[in-house]
Design a protein around this motif. Structure first.
Motif, PDB file in Angstrom:
ATOM      1  N   UNK A 183     -49.007  42.514 -14.439  1.00 28.68           N
ATOM      2  CA  UNK A 183     -48.452  41.055 -14.517  1.00 28.68           C
ATOM      3  C   UNK A 183     -48.091  40.381 -15.698  1.00 28.68           C
ATOM      4  N   UNK A 184     -48.746  40.866 -16.874  1.00 29.97           N
ATOM      5  CA  UNK A 184     -48.431  40.334 -18.161  1.00 29.97           C
ATOM      6  C   UNK A 184     -46.968  40.550 -18.553  1.00 29.97           C
TER       7      UNK A 184
ATOM      8  N   UNK B 201     -52.159  34.329 -15.250  1.00 28.82           N
ATOM      9  CA  UNK B 201     -53.669  33.844 -14.909  1.00 28.82           C
ATOM     10  C   UNK B 201     -54.019  32.614 -15.875  1.00 28.82           C
ATOM     11  N   UNK B 202     -53.589  32.543 -17.201  1.00 28.77           N
ATOM     12  CA  UNK B 202     -53.724  31.637 -17.898  1.00 28.77           C
ATOM     13  C   UNK B 202     -53.300  30.369 -17.675  1.00 28.77           C
TER      14      UNK B 202
ATOM     15  N   UNK C 110     -52.643  22.411  -5.021  1.00 25.06           N
ATOM     16  CA  UNK C 110     -53.558  23.146  -3.881  1.00 25.06           C
ATOM     17  C   UNK C 110     -53.442  24.544  -4.308  1.00 25.06           C
ATOM     18  N   UNK C 111     -52.514  25.135  -4.661  1.00 26.45           N
ATOM     19  CA  UNK C 111     -52.334  26.441  -5.138  1.00 26.45           C
ATOM     20  C   UNK C 111     -51.162  26.654  -6.040  1.00 26.45           C
ATOM     21  N   UNK C 112     -51.047  27.821  -6.856  1.00 25.69           N
ATOM     22  CA  UNK C 112     -49.917  28.097  -7.579  1.00 25.69           C
ATOM     23  C   UNK C 112     -49.941  29.609  -8.016  1.00 25.69           C
ATOM     24  N   UNK C 113     -48.715  29.844  -8.442  1.00 30.01           N
ATOM     25  CA  UNK C 113     -48.430  31.455  -8.967  1.00 30.01           C
ATOM     26  C   UNK C 113     -47.386  31.280 -10.090  1.00 30.01           C
ATOM     27  N   UNK C 114     -47.798  32.085 -10.856  1.00 31.41           N
ATOM     28  CA  UNK C 114     -46.610  32.123 -12.085  1.00 31.41           C
ATOM     29  C   UNK C 114     -46.099  33.689 -12.159  1.00 31.41           C
TER      30      UNK C 114
ATOM     31  N   UNK D 100     -55.654  37.029  -2.371  1.00 28.39           N
ATOM     32  CA  UNK D 100     -54.900  37.975  -3.227  1.00 28.39           C
ATOM     33  C   UNK D 100     -53.453  37.554  -2.981  1.00 28.39           C
ATOM     34  N   UNK D 101     -52.611  37.698  -4.104  1.00 32.39           N
ATOM     35  CA  UNK D 101     -50.944  37.621  -4.122  1.00 32.39           C
ATOM     36  C   UNK D 101     -50.348  38.659  -4.411  1.00 32.39           C
ATOM     37  N   UNK D 102     -49.331  39.169  -3.818  1.00 32.21           N
ATOM     38  CA  UNK D 102     -48.473  40.241  -4.201  1.00 32.21           C
ATOM     39  C   UNK D 102     -47.542  39.842  -5.061  1.00 32.21           C
ATOM     40  N   UNK D 103     -47.763  39.866  -6.347  1.00 33.57           N
ATOM     41  CA  UNK D 103     -47.120  39.035  -7.399  1.00 33.57           C
ATOM     42  C   UNK D 103     -45.695  39.656  -7.509  1.00 33.57           C
TER      43      UNK D 103
END
Length: 487
Positions: free
Chosen positions: A384-385, A396-397, A409-413, A469-472
């Motif tokens: 993911x990096x 994650x940071x 409420x939730x987030x993904x980068x 879990x999320x499938x990034x």
């Protein structure tokens, strides 16, 4: 596991004989006593046997959290079979890919899309004329086989290294006690839920199952059933907070003795909030994997003096290596490798994949470092990096910082291609009332400028499943495809 430990199925029958009227499992307002669970799973096991299930066979269970799920897993163990729990929400293509990894004797809850394996449907009821008497004692050679899509989306099965002689003392290290009231809010198809269920069965817990996580229902179940033990994930912890804070007098969390979270990094603001709510001695975190080579634990009061850590190694061995295989000194990040304690039998087997190993040490793909006190800190998963202008960025940071905002409420980068910098951060946020400018302003005060997302997309849907879990990689591919179409 010790040979003198009886299989899970026998332990359940012994508990039923000792206290037949004690509640065993509750779901959607229905409760089965220990005796009812024992007898109904005996009859169901005979129905499975009529369809060809025997010792060493695999039974794939494609059900939501339910009493039928509990009966089906127990019925498989009573025949010496291996349960493989899968998400009831799997599309046919993913289900087929997992089914192709290993032959099964039976599928519960779904027809085989390939037309190869016998099945029974959701709500299946065995013939009432089948006996519900005790079955001969047998041992399942593999006590569980869990599915994983992995970060790449390529499916694999992770088979446990041990058989179904699963001892009650396995829960003692987690602080679980005989007779606990145990709330399971995560999918039982996920290792967190499955293992917590197994611990609860052999310790005689009252297992309270949520068919699907919903914040008010979670808090109500804790209050009404006086829940003492639970294991959940950070995304659920985050979704609970606004509901609890809106009406704290409506709920009573004082019964909780042990509150575990695991399976994903927990944003510090979320963890601190739960420590404040239920106390630092109650909140515990576990880091490891379904593979179970090694584990770390950290208690809330330890976390307060080592904020951000996932704890010290309590089982097996871990070390951090650089890309050349050299062990990293304290404070220096690298890839985390682990193995069972010397002399311990293998704890898992992959079906459909190969472990990443160095000289007998395996990696789950996580990056992190140990401090001088032996506390482990996670950066992110290697896959993911991404790099921004040559500088490493860990999604994650950014997510952890953003989760500190009370309206998130939730987030993904994810990292997306950029002609100038190579890649740049792209954030997807579930929120009530925020706009892109507010998100950027909030993050600008908390993280370095090159880590601040260049684009913020908003959604009304949760970005992680109930297992956290999320499938990034799939999200990233979707974002890139949509941006390409837009241009």
């Amino acid at each position: 596991m010790a040979d003198e430990t009886p299989p899970i199925s026998t332990q359940v029958s012994q508990l039923a004989a000792a206290d037949p009227d004690a509640p065993a499992v509750t779901c959607s307002g229905q409760t089965l006593t220990r005796r009812e669970l024992d007898l109904s799973s005996n009859r169901l096991a005979r129905a499975f046997a009529e369809r060809g299930v025997g010792v060493g066979d695999y039974v794939t269970i494609v059900l939501s959290n339910s009493i039928q799920w509990a009966q089906s897993v127990l019925a498989a163990w009573k025949l010496g079979a291996t349960p493989t729990p899968l998400s009831a929400r799997l599309p046919d293509a993913e289900l087929e890919a997992l089914l192709d990894l290993r032959s099964q004797a039976l599928i519960v809850g779904r027809d085989d899309p390939r037309g190869k394996t016998p099945s029974v449907p959701v709500g299946f009821t065995p013939d009432p004329t089948l006996p519900d008497a005790e079955l001969p004692e047998v041992v399942s050679p593999v006590w569980k086989s869990m599915a994983s899509g992995g970060s790449t989306g390529r499916p694999k099965l992770i088979e446990a290294g041990g058989d179904s002689r699963f001892p009650a003392f396995a829960g003692y290290g987690l602080g679980a006690q005989e007779g606990d009231v145990n709330l399971i809010s995560v999918p039982l198809s996920h290792n967190t839920g499955f293992t917590t269920f197994a611990v609860g069965l052999v310790q005689g817990h009252h297992l309270v199952l949520m068919p699907r996580f919903e914040p008010h229902e979670f808090l109500t179940l804790v209050t009404e059933h006086r829940v003492t033990f639970l294991a959940t994930v950070p995304t659920i912890m985050q979704r609970l907070l606004p509901v609890y804070r809106a009406d704290p007098d409506a709920y009573d969390l004082s019964s909780i003795r042990r509150f575990w979270h695991l399976a994903a990094p927990c944003p510090p603001a979320i963890k601190q909030a739960w420590i404040d709510l239920v106390g630092p001695e109650t909140v515990w975190e576990l880091y490891g994997g379904t593979e179970l080579q090694a584990l770390t634990f950290i208690r809330g009061d330890q976390w307060l003096t080592h904020p951000g850590s996932v704890g010290v190694v309590v089982a097996g061995e871990m070390k951090v290596l650089d890309d050349d295989g050299n062990e990293c000194p304290p404070g220096v990040s690298g890839e985390i490798y682990m193995r069972p304690a010397p002399g311990t039998p293998p704890t898992y087997r992959y079906i459909g994949s190969q472990a990443k190993s160095r000289d007998g040490w395996d990696s789950l793909g996580d990056l992190g470092y140990f401090d001088a006190d032996g506390f482990l800190y996670l950066n992110d998963r290697r896959v993911d990096m991404f790099t921004v202008g040559g500088r490493n960025v860990y999604p994650a940071e950014i997510e952890s910082a953003l989760c500190g905002h009370p309206d998130v409420l939730s987030c993904l980068v994810v990292g997306i291609p950029d002609d100038d910098l190579g890649q740049v951060p792209y954030a997807i946020v579930q929120s009530d009332g925020l706009d892109e400018a507010a998100v950027v302003a909030y993050l600008t005060e908390r993280i370095a400028g090159y880590k601040v997302p260049r684009t913020v997309e908003f959604t009304d849907e949760p970005l992680r499943d109930d297992a956290g879990k999320a499938r990034r990689s799939a999200v990233r591919d979707d974002v890139i495809a949509r941006l390409a179409r837009a241009h």
